[in-house]
Design a protein around this motif. Sequence first.
Motif, mmCIF file in Angstrom:
data_model
loop_
_atom_site.group_PDB
_atom_site.id
_atom_site.type_symbol
_atom_site.label_atom_id
_atom_site.label_comp_id
_atom_site.label_asym_id
_atom_site.label_seq_id
_atom_site.Cartn_x
_atom_site.Cartn_y
_atom_site.Cartn_z
ATOM 1 N N SER A 164 0.837 -1.189 0.000
ATOM 2 C CA SER A 164 0.000 0.000 0.000
ATOM 3 C C SER A 164 0.879 1.248 0.000
ATOM 4 C CB SER A 164 -0.911 0.014 1.243
ATOM 5 O OG SER A 164 -1.714 1.163 1.268
ATOM 6 N N MET A 165 0.702 2.084 -1.029
ATOM 7 C CA MET A 165 1.492 3.300 -1.173
ATOM 8 C C MET A 165 0.561 4.496 -1.378
ATOM 9 S SD MET A 165 4.641 2.430 -0.852
ATOM 10 C CE MET A 165 5.636 0.926 -0.887
ATOM 11 N N PRO A 166 0.919 5.670 -0.859
ATOM 12 C CA PRO A 166 0.046 6.850 -0.976
ATOM 13 C C PRO A 166 -0.302 7.212 -2.411
ATOM 14 C CG PRO A 166 1.791 7.253 0.613
ATOM 15 C CD PRO A 166 2.119 5.965 -0.074
ATOM 16 N N GLY A 167 0.625 7.045 -3.346
ATOM 17 C CA GLY A 167 0.389 7.465 -4.720
ATOM 18 C C GLY A 167 -0.415 6.498 -5.553
ATOM 19 N N ASP A 168 -0.688 5.313 -5.012
ATOM 20 C CA ASP A 168 -1.433 4.294 -5.755
ATOM 21 C C ASP A 168 -2.886 4.334 -5.307
ATOM 22 O OD1 ASP A 168 -2.580 1.999 -6.824
ATOM 23 O OD2 ASP A 168 -0.735 0.832 -6.635
ATOM 24 N N GLU A 169 -3.760 4.888 -6.140
ATOM 25 C CA GLU A 169 -5.152 5.083 -5.753
ATOM 26 C C GLU A 169 -5.846 3.761 -5.443
ATOM 27 O OE1 GLU A 169 -8.335 7.254 -4.604
ATOM 28 O OE2 GLU A 169 -6.344 7.996 -5.184
ATOM 29 N N ASN A 170 -5.413 2.684 -6.065
ATOM 30 C CA ASN A 170 -6.055 1.393 -5.850
ATOM 31 C C ASN A 170 -5.631 0.728 -4.550
ATOM 32 O OD1 ASN A 170 -7.450 1.485 -8.339
ATOM 33 N ND2 ASN A 170 -5.613 0.770 -9.428
ATOM 34 N N LYS A 171 -4.434 1.045 -4.069
ATOM 35 C CA LYS A 171 -3.911 0.342 -2.897
ATOM 36 C C LYS A 171 -3.711 1.228 -1.667
ATOM 37 C CE LYS A 171 -1.471 -3.166 -5.614
ATOM 38 N NZ LYS A 171 -0.166 -3.836 -5.875
ATOM 39 N N ARG A 172 -3.872 2.550 -1.820
ATOM 40 C CA ARG A 172 -3.585 3.439 -0.696
ATOM 41 C C ARG A 172 -4.577 3.280 0.450
ATOM 42 N NH1 ARG A 172 -6.948 7.627 0.163
ATOM 43 N NH2 ARG A 172 -8.452 8.092 -1.495
ATOM 44 N N ARG A 173 -5.776 2.748 0.165
ATOM 45 C CA ARG A 173 -6.830 2.722 1.183
ATOM 46 C C ARG A 173 -6.460 1.853 2.374
ATOM 47 N NH1 ARG A 173 -11.671 4.994 -0.352
ATOM 48 N NH2 ARG A 173 -12.777 3.795 1.247
ATOM 49 N N MET A 174 -5.699 0.803 2.148
ATOM 50 C CA MET A 174 -5.283 -0.001 3.291
ATOM 51 C C MET A 174 -4.420 0.824 4.235
ATOM 52 S SD MET A 174 -2.780 -3.296 3.557
ATOM 53 C CE MET A 174 -2.366 -3.960 5.166
#
Length: 471
Positions: A164-174
């Motif tokens: 999960s990375m801040p810049g990845d809209e698909n994975k930042r939610r975790m």
Amino acid sequence: MTAAASGRLGLVKQVLSFALALGIWFTPIPAGLTSEAWHLFAIFAAAIFSVIVNAFPLLTASLLAVATAVLTGTVDPGKAFAGFANASVLLVVVAFLVANAVVKSGLGRRISLLVVSVFGRSTLGLGYSIFLTDAMIAPAFPSNTARGGVLYPIILSLAQSAGSMPGDENKRRMGGYLMFCGMASLSVSSALWLTATSANPIGVSLAAQYGVKIDFGTWFLAASVPALATILLLPLVLYRLFPPGVTDTPDAPAAARKELHTMGPLSRDEWIVAVAFAFMVTGWVMAGTLNLNLTAVAFAGLGALLATNVLTLEDINLQGGTLVTFIWLAVLFALSGQLNELGFMGYVGGHLTSLLGGIDWPIAYVVLVVLYVLMHYMFVSQSAQVLALFGVFLDVAVRTGVPVSLMAFALLFASSYFSTITPQGGSQNVIFVGAGYLKQGELYRLGLLTTVFCLLVFLLLGTPWLLFVAR
């Protein structure tokens, strides 16, 4: 914003702060107040305003306020500086120093990893592990910011290890879910323990002026049911309000166990800190029964850490922030007490009482608690609001027939759980907000919903419990 524009904005805020002080000072004194009470209100209000609008740091505003109060003859020097000898203020300062040992020894990180190794197989489990870890270490940390410094590296590591990375809209939610769990856990654990934040001892001292005697044990008993219920439910509520996307983290427990293996067995310093911590918590819990002084217990724990070289004088020399806290806390505590002693709090309370006159005390109780929570939108410091409003609201409650113990505890707990209502509602929020996983709109929405949830739990579940235990 450019540096020049930022500087001009800062100057405008400072001018407005001084203008507010002068405006109130030279306004005709209301009937029923002395000139000293009105002038001290002008100084105190301007100081709090300057902190809210970020015109001055809390330390600077406090120093200017106490100097003005003494030099203008508004407050006697002995009373203005009495906070430096106040036991509650000293307790906060000593506990800050002891908390440094928890971090330095590595015990705080070890506890975090142990919890993750047990509960970390899912994102929801990780959320619970954050709440549980914070609740376990909170009694030794009179600072939400300090505890955030322990939790944040662990949370960031968990998020990144799951991709999960801040810049990845698909994975930042975790990562966003875990970061907000960190913010929310700090607010709730501060309501569970008397020594979990510097605002708590301030409120306890103010409550004592109304005959409400609160020690470590009575605080925990009163807070246990609503706070533990909130800890049990809030990770799931946040999971529903902000679905993290990634639901399973099967590798997290193994990663935590690997880190624990790397750390090896408890070091000498960790053992000493653990024993000292256990001694202090036991002393605080048994203080009422054994007639122990809370501050003296804290001094004993700090002395043991210094005697065994777990903490050194060099470590203490580096704790400039502790000195800053000591000064502003002592100053504002004394000035707030003088506002009450000079009759200003009673005057304001009388007018608020008249507005609530004629209604049943249960309604007045709910209105006061809700209003107190919502007013945190105007504050960036939990301690500042306690100093400015706690005494006023408690006085109004007494005048309208609300049981004083019920109101005191309700306000004390609210002074912790309202910290998530805005991103700037507590300094501890800043580190989690700065990670970039949550957008501003999400922060305000989650902050409001989380605060409303806590408010409902503490009103609906906490109120009958408080009425039962405070009989």
